[in-house]
Design a protein around this motif. Structure first.
Motif, PDB file in Angstrom:
ATOM      1  N   ILE A 171       0.850  -1.196   0.000  1.00  0.00           N
ATOM      2  CA  ILE A 171       0.000   0.000   0.000  1.00  0.00           C
ATOM      3  C   ILE A 171       0.885   1.245   0.000  1.00  0.00           C
ATOM      4  CG2 ILE A 171      -0.182   0.095   2.520  1.00  0.00           C
ATOM      5  CD1 ILE A 171      -3.073   1.064   2.154  1.00  0.00           C
ATOM      6  N   GLY A 172       0.477   2.263  -0.730  1.00  0.00           N
ATOM      7  CA  GLY A 172       1.225   3.517  -0.776  1.00  0.00           C
ATOM      8  C   GLY A 172       0.808   4.447   0.356  1.00  0.00           C
ATOM      9  N   LEU A 173       1.654   5.405   0.645  1.00  0.00           N
ATOM     10  CA  LEU A 173       1.351   6.357   1.715  1.00  0.00           C
ATOM     11  C   LEU A 173       0.099   7.174   1.414  1.00  0.00           C
ATOM     12  CD1 LEU A 173       4.911   7.650   2.681  1.00  0.00           C
ATOM     13  CD2 LEU A 173       3.473   6.039   3.915  1.00  0.00           C
ATOM     14  N   GLU A 174      -0.095   7.527   0.146  1.00  0.00           N
ATOM     15  CA  GLU A 174      -1.283   8.295  -0.228  1.00  0.00           C
ATOM     16  C   GLU A 174      -2.553   7.504   0.064  1.00  0.00           C
ATOM     17  OE1 GLU A 174       1.265   7.631  -2.301  1.00  0.00           O
ATOM     18  OE2 GLU A 174       2.208   9.584  -2.621  1.00  0.00           O
ATOM     19  N   ASP A 175      -2.534   6.211  -0.277  1.00  0.00           N
ATOM     20  CA  ASP A 175      -3.697   5.362  -0.009  1.00  0.00           C
ATOM     21  C   ASP A 175      -3.930   5.219   1.492  1.00  0.00           C
ATOM     22  OD1 ASP A 175      -4.254   4.955  -2.701  1.00  0.00           O
ATOM     23  OD2 ASP A 175      -2.955   3.192  -2.808  1.00  0.00           O
ATOM     24  N   ALA A 176      -2.863   5.036   2.254  1.00  0.00           N
ATOM     25  CA  ALA A 176      -2.996   4.904   3.705  1.00  0.00           C
ATOM     26  C   ALA A 176      -3.574   6.177   4.312  1.00  0.00           C
ATOM     27  CB  ALA A 176      -1.637   4.583   4.334  1.00  0.00           C
ATOM     28  N   ALA A 177      -3.135   7.343   3.821  1.00  0.00           N
ATOM     29  CA  ALA A 177      -3.655   8.620   4.324  1.00  0.00           C
ATOM     30  C   ALA A 177      -5.138   8.760   4.001  1.00  0.00           C
ATOM     31  CB  ALA A 177      -2.861   9.777   3.737  1.00  0.00           C
ATOM     32  N   ASN A 178      -5.522   8.382   2.794  1.00  0.00           N
ATOM     33  CA  ASN A 178      -6.931   8.471   2.416  1.00  0.00           C
ATOM     34  C   ASN A 178      -7.791   7.500   3.216  1.00  0.00           C
ATOM     35  OD1 ASN A 178      -7.051  10.566   0.428  1.00  0.00           O
ATOM     36  ND2 ASN A 178      -5.910   9.220  -0.931  1.00  0.00           N
ATOM     37  N   ILE A 179      -7.265   6.321   3.520  1.00  0.00           N
ATOM     38  CA  ILE A 179      -8.000   5.362   4.353  1.00  0.00           C
ATOM     39  C   ILE A 179      -8.213   5.947   5.749  1.00  0.00           C
ATOM     40  CG2 ILE A 179      -7.838   3.118   5.507  1.00  0.00           C
ATOM     41  CD1 ILE A 179      -6.482   2.093   2.905  1.00  0.00           C
ATOM     42  N   LEU A 180      -7.213   6.620   6.289  1.00  0.00           N
ATOM     43  CA  LEU A 180      -7.342   7.245   7.608  1.00  0.00           C
ATOM     44  C   LEU A 180      -8.462   8.290   7.597  1.00  0.00           C
ATOM     45  CD1 LEU A 180      -5.688   6.903  10.277  1.00  0.00           C
ATOM     46  CD2 LEU A 180      -4.545   9.027   9.651  1.00  0.00           C
ATOM     47  N   ILE A 181      -8.541   9.059   6.530  1.00  0.00           N
ATOM     48  CA  ILE A 181      -9.590  10.076   6.395  1.00  0.00           C
ATOM     49  C   ILE A 181     -10.962   9.415   6.287  1.00  0.00           C
ATOM     50  CG2 ILE A 181     -10.481  11.876   4.853  1.00  0.00           C
ATOM     51  CD1 ILE A 181      -7.460  12.515   4.245  1.00  0.00           C
ATOM     52  N   VAL A 182     -11.051   8.331   5.525  1.00  0.00           N
ATOM     53  CA  VAL A 182     -12.319   7.602   5.389  1.00  0.00           C
ATOM     54  C   VAL A 182     -12.737   6.998   6.730  1.00  0.00           C
ATOM     55  CG1 VAL A 182     -13.398   5.568   4.337  1.00  0.00           C
ATOM     56  CG2 VAL A 182     -12.061   7.155   2.926  1.00  0.00           C
ATOM     57  N   MET A 183     -11.783   6.478   7.490  1.00  0.00           N
ATOM     58  CA  MET A 183     -12.105   5.892   8.790  1.00  0.00           C
ATOM     59  C   MET A 183     -12.646   6.950   9.754  1.00  0.00           C
ATOM     60  SD  MET A 183     -11.985   2.731   8.970  1.00  0.00           S
ATOM     61  CE  MET A 183     -12.277   2.379   7.256  1.00  0.00           C
ATOM     62  N   ASP A 184     -12.122   8.163   9.681  1.00  0.00           N
ATOM     63  CA  ASP A 184     -12.677   9.236  10.510  1.00  0.00           C
ATOM     64  C   ASP A 184     -14.128   9.506  10.110  1.00  0.00           C
ATOM     65  OD1 ASP A 184     -12.441  11.478  12.467  1.00  0.00           O
ATOM     66  OD2 ASP A 184     -12.889  12.633  10.649  1.00  0.00           O
ATOM     67  N   LEU A 188     -16.101   6.534  11.664  1.00  0.00           N
ATOM     68  CA  LEU A 188     -16.171   6.499  13.129  1.00  0.00           C
ATOM     69  C   LEU A 188     -16.815   7.744  13.737  1.00  0.00           C
ATOM     70  CD1 LEU A 188     -12.622   5.037  13.904  1.00  0.00           C
ATOM     71  CD2 LEU A 188     -14.817   3.843  14.088  1.00  0.00           C
ATOM     72  N   TRP A 189     -16.507   8.909  13.181  1.00  0.00           N
ATOM     73  CA  TRP A 189     -16.960  10.165  13.799  1.00  0.00           C
ATOM     74  C   TRP A 189     -17.603  11.122  12.809  1.00  0.00           C
ATOM     75  CZ3 TRP A 189     -12.018   8.283  15.269  1.00  0.00           C
ATOM     76  CH2 TRP A 189     -11.993   7.734  16.550  1.00  0.00           C
ATOM     77  N   ALA A 190     -18.177  10.601  11.740  1.00  0.00           N
ATOM     78  CA  ALA A 190     -18.871  11.415  10.730  1.00  0.00           C
ATOM     79  C   ALA A 190     -17.991  12.540  10.188  1.00  0.00           C
ATOM     80  CB  ALA A 190     -20.173  11.969  11.304  1.00  0.00           C
ATOM     81  N   GLY A 191     -16.687  12.287  10.097  1.00  0.00           N
ATOM     82  CA  GLY A 191     -15.769  13.259   9.512  1.00  0.00           C
ATOM     83  C   GLY A 191     -15.408  14.428  10.401  1.00  0.00           C
ATOM     84  N   LYS A 192     -15.678  14.313  11.691  1.00  0.00           N
ATOM     85  CA  LYS A 192     -15.416  15.406  12.635  1.00  0.00           C
ATOM     86  C   LYS A 192     -13.970  15.895  12.584  1.00  0.00           C
ATOM     87  CE  LYS A 192     -15.127  16.089  17.609  1.00  0.00           C
ATOM     88  NZ  LYS A 192     -15.255  15.436  18.890  1.00  0.00           N
ATOM     89  N   ASN A 193     -13.038  14.988  12.353  1.00  0.00           N
ATOM     90  CA  ASN A 193     -11.613  15.335  12.370  1.00  0.00           C
ATOM     91  C   ASN A 193     -10.991  15.402  10.976  1.00  0.00           C
ATOM     92  OD1 ASN A 193     -11.547  15.121  15.317  1.00  0.00           O
ATOM     93  ND2 ASN A 193     -11.860  12.949  14.926  1.00  0.00           N
ATOM     94  N   ASN A 194     -11.811  15.335   9.932  1.00  0.00           N
ATOM     95  CA  ASN A 194     -11.285  15.303   8.565  1.00  0.00           C
ATOM     96  C   ASN A 194     -10.426  16.512   8.239  1.00  0.00           C
ATOM     97  OD1 ASN A 194     -12.088  12.825   7.646  1.00  0.00           O
ATOM     98  ND2 ASN A 194     -13.843  13.570   6.504  1.00  0.00           N
ATOM     99  N   GLY A 195     -10.828  17.689   8.697  1.00  0.00           N
ATOM    100  CA  GLY A 195     -10.051  18.892   8.409  1.00  0.00           C
ATOM    101  C   GLY A 195      -8.656  18.817   8.988  1.00  0.00           C
ATOM    102  N   VAL A 196      -8.565  18.367  10.242  1.00  0.00           N
ATOM    103  CA  VAL A 196      -7.271  18.253  10.909  1.00  0.00           C
ATOM    104  C   VAL A 196      -6.416  17.193  10.231  1.00  0.00           C
ATOM    105  CG1 VAL A 196      -6.156  17.546  13.062  1.00  0.00           C
ATOM    106  CG2 VAL A 196      -8.145  19.054  13.127  1.00  0.00           C
ATOM    107  N   ILE A 197      -6.985  16.017   9.999  1.00  0.00           N
ATOM    108  CA  ILE A 197      -6.227  14.915   9.401  1.00  0.00           C
ATOM    109  C   ILE A 197      -5.777  15.289   7.995  1.00  0.00           C
ATOM    110  CG2 ILE A 197      -6.341  12.509   8.634  1.00  0.00           C
ATOM    111  CD1 ILE A 197      -8.442  12.105  10.914  1.00  0.00           C
ATOM    112  N   SER A 198      -6.671  15.858   7.199  1.00  0.00           N
ATOM    113  CA  SER A 198      -6.320  16.251   5.828  1.00  0.00           C
ATOM    114  C   SER A 198      -5.211  17.281   5.815  1.00  0.00           C
ATOM    115  CB  SER A 198      -7.551  16.804   5.105  1.00  0.00           C
ATOM    116  OG  SER A 198      -8.517  15.810   4.960  1.00  0.00           O
TER     117      SER A 198
END
Length: 177
Positions: free
Chosen positions: A37-50, A53-63
């Motif tokens: 898996i590439g880092l870009e894919d892993a980062a996008n998976i982290l954003i999707v998981m937020d 789990l939390w309806a994107g509450k932390n998407n701005g920070v993670i992105s």
């Protein structure tokens, strides 16, 4: 090297969101990883998981953190179109984003903002205004934009009993009534 980049990005997330939230995000994300898996894919998976789990509450920070590491493009959010009463302050942007890391931020027009270089400035528009948020990645000089429209209206709960002078500086500059 990629492990160092990924762990540094996750530590940045951990510093902002805390151990519990970050651990839950990483553990939930691991089920979606595959070999090579590439880092870009892993980062996008982290954003999707937020989002999961939390309806994107932390998407701005993670992105913002992932974009600062070059793992995803900056996701800019000027906020949703709204109506405000003239003279009232209204916060623009995504309130979960304090700043865009390693990027230059500016809003235009800046005339009715408390600070046009903040990620989430306070606007006090005296007329309907479309604000444009521009985020420039300092490393690549790539520019990202979003806009929001604030419909400023006169709001009276009852007939005014007294006349007050407000926004006289704007009146003198030819803006407002």
């Amino acid at each position: 090297l990629t492990g160092e980049i990924w762990s540094a990005a996750l530590m940045d997330v951990w510093e902002v969101l805390g151990r519990e939230v970050t651990d839950m995000l990483v553990l939930a994300s691991m089920y979606s990883y595959s070999s090579n898996i590439g880092l870009e894919d892993a980062a996008n998976i982290l954003i999707v998981m937020d989002q999961e789990l939390w309806a994107g509450k932390n998407n701005g920070v993670i992105s913002s953190i992932m974009a600062a590491r070059g793992l995803v493009p900056y996701v800019v959010n000027a906020g949703s179109d709204r109506t405000a009463c003239i003279g009232d302050g209204i916060t623009l942007g995504d309130p979960s984003v304090d700043s865009y890391l390693n990027a230059t931020v500016y809003w235009s027009p800046g005339i009715s903002l408390n600070d046009s270089t903040l990620a989430s400035p306070v606007a006090t528009p005296d007329e309907p205004t479309e604000y444009v948020l521009t985020v420039v990645d300092n490393a690549t000089q790539t520019s990202y934009q979003d806009q929001v429209f604030i419909d400023a209206k006169y709001c009276f709960a009852a007939a005014p009993t007294e006349l007050r002078l407000v926004n006289t500086d704007r009146f003198m500059k030819g803006r407002g009534n």
